[in-house]
Write an enzyme that holds these catalytic residues in place. Sequence first.
Site, PDB file in Angstrom:
ATOM      1  N   ARG A  90       0.891  -1.226  -0.089  1.00 27.95           N
ATOM      2  CA  ARG A  90       0.171   0.068  -0.270  1.00 27.95           C
ATOM      3  C   ARG A  90       0.867   1.147   0.014  1.00 27.95           C
ATOM      4  NH1 ARG A  90      -3.469   2.655   4.863  1.00 27.95           N
ATOM      5  NH2 ARG A  90      -4.648   4.408   3.361  1.00 27.95           N
ATOM      6  N   ASP A 147      -3.092   4.624  -2.988  1.00 28.71           N
ATOM      7  CA  ASP A 147      -4.166   5.162  -2.100  1.00 28.71           C
ATOM      8  C   ASP A 147      -4.783   6.213  -3.054  1.00 28.71           C
ATOM      9  OD1 ASP A 147      -4.514   4.117   0.172  1.00 28.71           O
ATOM     10  OD2 ASP A 147      -4.558   5.766   1.184  1.00 28.71           O
ATOM     11  N   HIS A 207     -16.209   6.811   4.071  1.00 32.30           N
ATOM     12  CA  HIS A 207     -15.188   6.255   4.987  1.00 32.30           C
ATOM     13  C   HIS A 207     -14.937   6.867   6.225  1.00 32.30           C
ATOM     14  CE1 HIS A 207     -11.453   3.585   5.034  1.00 32.30           C
ATOM     15  NE2 HIS A 207     -11.154   4.343   6.098  1.00 32.30           N
TER      16      HIS A 207
END
Length: 397
Positions: A90, A147, A207
């Site tokens: 990530r 991201d 989120h």
Amino acid sequence: MSNSYVLVINSGSSSLKFAVIDSQTGEALISGLGECFGMPEAVISWKYQGEKTEEAITAADHHHQHAINRIVGLMESLGFAQDLVAVGHRIVHGGEKFTSTVRIDEEVLAEIESLSDLAPLHNPAGAIGIQAAMAAFPSLPQFAVFDTAFHQTMPKKAFTGAISHELYKQYGIRRYGFHGTSHYYVSREAAKMLNKPIEQASFISVHLGNGASVCAISNGQSVDTSMGFTPLAGLMMGTRSGDLDPGIIEFLMKKGWSQEKVFETLNKKSGFLGVSGLTSDARGILEAMENGHEGAKLAFEVFTYRVAKYIGSYLIPLDHLDAIIFTGGIGENSLPIRREILGNLKLLGFVEDEKGNEAARFGKAGIIAKSELLNAVAMVIPTNEEFVIAQQSVELL
């Protein structure tokens, strides 16, 4: 090969999260965390078959490398090593260069490091994690999942700042957005739940965790999002301020505040923590509110009001709405916060399904409200960013 397991790594400046993910089911076979890197109390812990184990990292330095070397030992002792097909990383910031997952080579690694100006807390740490994993797993292909990548479909009118265009051309100052992997995953899962092709589905994805963002998704693509050039913009968060008049920065510096103090305050001492004067944790806020704490009550009201404002504004880029999706630690679990946000959206006609809202917690998805006015629902979808990283890594093999 019987299995396709991917080691997923999320490397921070003083920590490293990891999990071995079955790329077909999304199941985490083992997950763990190395933390307190750079300090004498550095440790690595992991959970396997319900049991948690913790070990001290005794090396004086290079704690990322030592943690990953320990992960190699774990994989071998548990019998996973031969089934690992890739390592997925990530990476927080891909700038405009990376619009999708990429296989990592020296050139990609150099590009990630070159974007460190845009994410000084995150990209250098991501690069350290990549280097450590490449040394530990020299024969395994490594992939970077960004991201920011999902938001690269935003139109210019959504990502352009109302400042001199020279600043964009010279420094890349624009809206990038974050949490893209989470928004991508939950939108795909919501489309499946509603039995609708993702190419025809429109959502507002919310989120909510210690970091928080909203994303407008039209026909499966991100068209706007609340975080900006950095993850400091947008919603109020656990310790981050979210949107703020930039004139406040100049005001505080004229009062003698250093640049470092201003941004430490905005990043680490604001949000729930700053407004309540108590805690950055939403559960602590709700508990204190029940006990009559005025600061906690105000933090709850500011947070839920601002989330609802963003949701309302994100109807603008959509031609229809199929669902509002709640995800992240708060979005998935906090019934009072979801209820208050939906209550603030009364003009949109959402009526809570109380049983559905009660049930959709602790890892369970479900529909929690409906709007006949919009022919839309509100729903909870637990996010699974590691599954996306594993899937997208395997797709490029």
